[in-house]
Motif scaffolding. Structure first.
Motif, short mmCIF file in Angstrom:
data_model
loop_
_atom_site.label_atom_id
_atom_site.label_comp_id
_atom_site.label_asym_id
_atom_site.label_seq_id
_atom_site.Cartn_x
_atom_site.Cartn_y
_atom_site.Cartn_z
N GLY A 21 0.79 -1.24 0.00
CA GLY A 21 0.00 0.00 0.00
C GLY A 21 0.81 1.28 0.00
N LYS A 22 2.08 1.22 -0.41
CA LYS A 22 2.90 2.44 -0.46
C LYS A 22 2.24 3.51 -1.35
N THR A 23 1.98 3.11 -2.59
CA THR A 23 1.44 4.08 -3.54
C THR A 23 0.05 4.56 -3.10
N THR A 24 -0.75 3.63 -2.63
CA THR A 24 -2.10 3.99 -2.19
C THR A 24 -2.06 4.99 -1.04
N LEU A 25 -1.30 4.66 0.01
CA LEU A 25 -1.25 5.55 1.18
C LEU A 25 -0.64 6.91 0.82
N LEU A 26 0.40 6.85 -0.02
CA LEU A 26 1.04 8.10 -0.43
C LEU A 26 0.03 8.99 -1.15
N MET A 27 -0.70 8.40 -2.09
CA MET A 27 -1.63 9.22 -2.88
C MET A 27 -2.81 9.73 -2.05
N LEU A 28 -3.31 8.88 -1.16
CA LEU A 28 -4.41 9.32 -0.29
C LEU A 28 -3.95 10.50 0.57
N PHE A 46 6.85 14.02 -1.46
CA PHE A 46 6.53 12.61 -1.18
C PHE A 46 7.28 11.75 -2.17
N ASN A 47 7.87 10.68 -1.65
CA ASN A 47 8.70 9.83 -2.49
C ASN A 47 8.18 8.40 -2.41
N ASP A 48 7.74 7.89 -3.55
CA ASP A 48 7.25 6.51 -3.62
C ASP A 48 8.44 5.61 -3.94
N VAL A 49 8.96 4.95 -2.94
CA VAL A 49 10.22 4.22 -3.09
C VAL A 49 9.97 2.84 -3.69
N PRO A 50 10.67 2.53 -4.77
CA PRO A 50 10.50 1.19 -5.33
C PRO A 50 11.03 0.13 -4.37
N GLY A 51 10.56 -1.08 -4.48
CA GLY A 51 10.92 -2.18 -3.56
C GLY A 51 12.39 -2.51 -3.59
#
Ligand SMILES: Nc1ncnc2c1ncn2[C@@H]1O[C@H](COP(=O)(O)OP(=O)(O)OP(=O)(O)O)[C@@H](O)[C@H]1O
Ligand SMILES: [Mg+2]
Length: 225
Positions: free
Chosen positions: A16-23, A95-100
């Motif tokens: 949920g990284k991307t989801t939480l970041l975007m919310l 905000f930084n969406d860090v790849p796995g």
């Protein structure tokens, strides 16, 4: 001074990284006057794609900014640090969406430049061992940051929460790698799949019973005050 840099990271995909970041970004975008940049390092460009899609769909709407960053280039960390330096003076929050990939440079450098790391945590034995491994790498990066005179706060947010025993056990992760757990979890709800947007808030900010608002209030206090 410069922007607050907040990375969403885990080793575990799909937590949920991307989801939480975007919310979170959309809620700040709608509820405050802070200028937001989202750095999308996902090779699949999830945030950037949504940005373009909504830009065409709602040409007059106010979006937060999104910048796609490619880690598959020679010396990506040099470019990444330059990108951050340039953005730091233009934005209030990055905000930084860090790849796995725990052993990739991207995770280390993303955390190194962050003020805060948010770790979405989902219960299942597989997810958990990946999360534990990830949290164990934090103290080393924190030490490197402290040498440079910076501190690092790490917060865990329980995502896709249900009432299983596995989920109740997640609270035992508190403290690992210096991570503090949010009191307010995010449940497994279809709306979090549907209402992902670079424009719109997921909910009415004035509804005190909405769990997202409880999470958001906690986010503002812990991360932005
Ligand atoms: N609280 C939630 N309730 C319901 N579905 C959720 C929730 N959080 C995330 N999801 C769904 O779970 C899937 C994975 O979420 P997401 O893409 O945000 O994870 P991620 O950590 O960014 O994954 P990746 O490592 O692939 O980038 C998506 O389909 C998303 O819609
Ligand atoms: Mg993602």
């Amino acid at each position: 001074m410069g922007a607050k840099i907040i990375s969403f990271a885990t080793q575990k995909g799909g937590s949920g990284k991307t989801t939480l970041l975007m919310l979170t970004a959309a809620a700040i975008h709608n509820r405050t006057d802070k200028k937001i940049l989202v750095i999308d390092s996902d090779p699949q460009r999830s945030v950037k794609d949504m940005y373009k899609y909504e830009q065409e769909l709602y040409p007059n709407a106010r979006q937060y900014d999104v910048f796609a960053f490619n880690w598959q280039q020679p010396n990506p960390e040099v470019n990444f640090q330059k990108t951050i330096q340039l953005a730091e003076n233009k934005y209030d929050i990055i905000f930084n969406d860090v790849p796995g990939k725990i052993h990739g440079k991207e995770v280390y450098y993303s955390i190194l430049i962050s003020d805060i790391v948010i770790v979405p945590i989902v219960a299942s034995s597989l997810d958990l061992s990946a999360t534990v491994d990830f949290l164990k790498t934090i103290p080393e990066v924190r030490k490197d940051k402290e040498k440079l005179g910076y501190k690092l706060d790490v917060y865990g947010v329980i995502n896709k929460k249900d009432n299983t025993i596995e989920h109740q056990k997640l609270y035992e992760l508190a403290g690992l790698g210096g991570m503090e757990l949010f009191y307010s979890p995010i449940s497994n709800k279809v709306r979090y799949k549907r209402v992902i947007s670079t424009i719109y808030d997921v909910t009415d900010p004035n509804d005190p019973n909405d769990e997202f608002n409880k999470y958001f209030d906690e986010f503002m206090i812990k991360c932005l005050s």
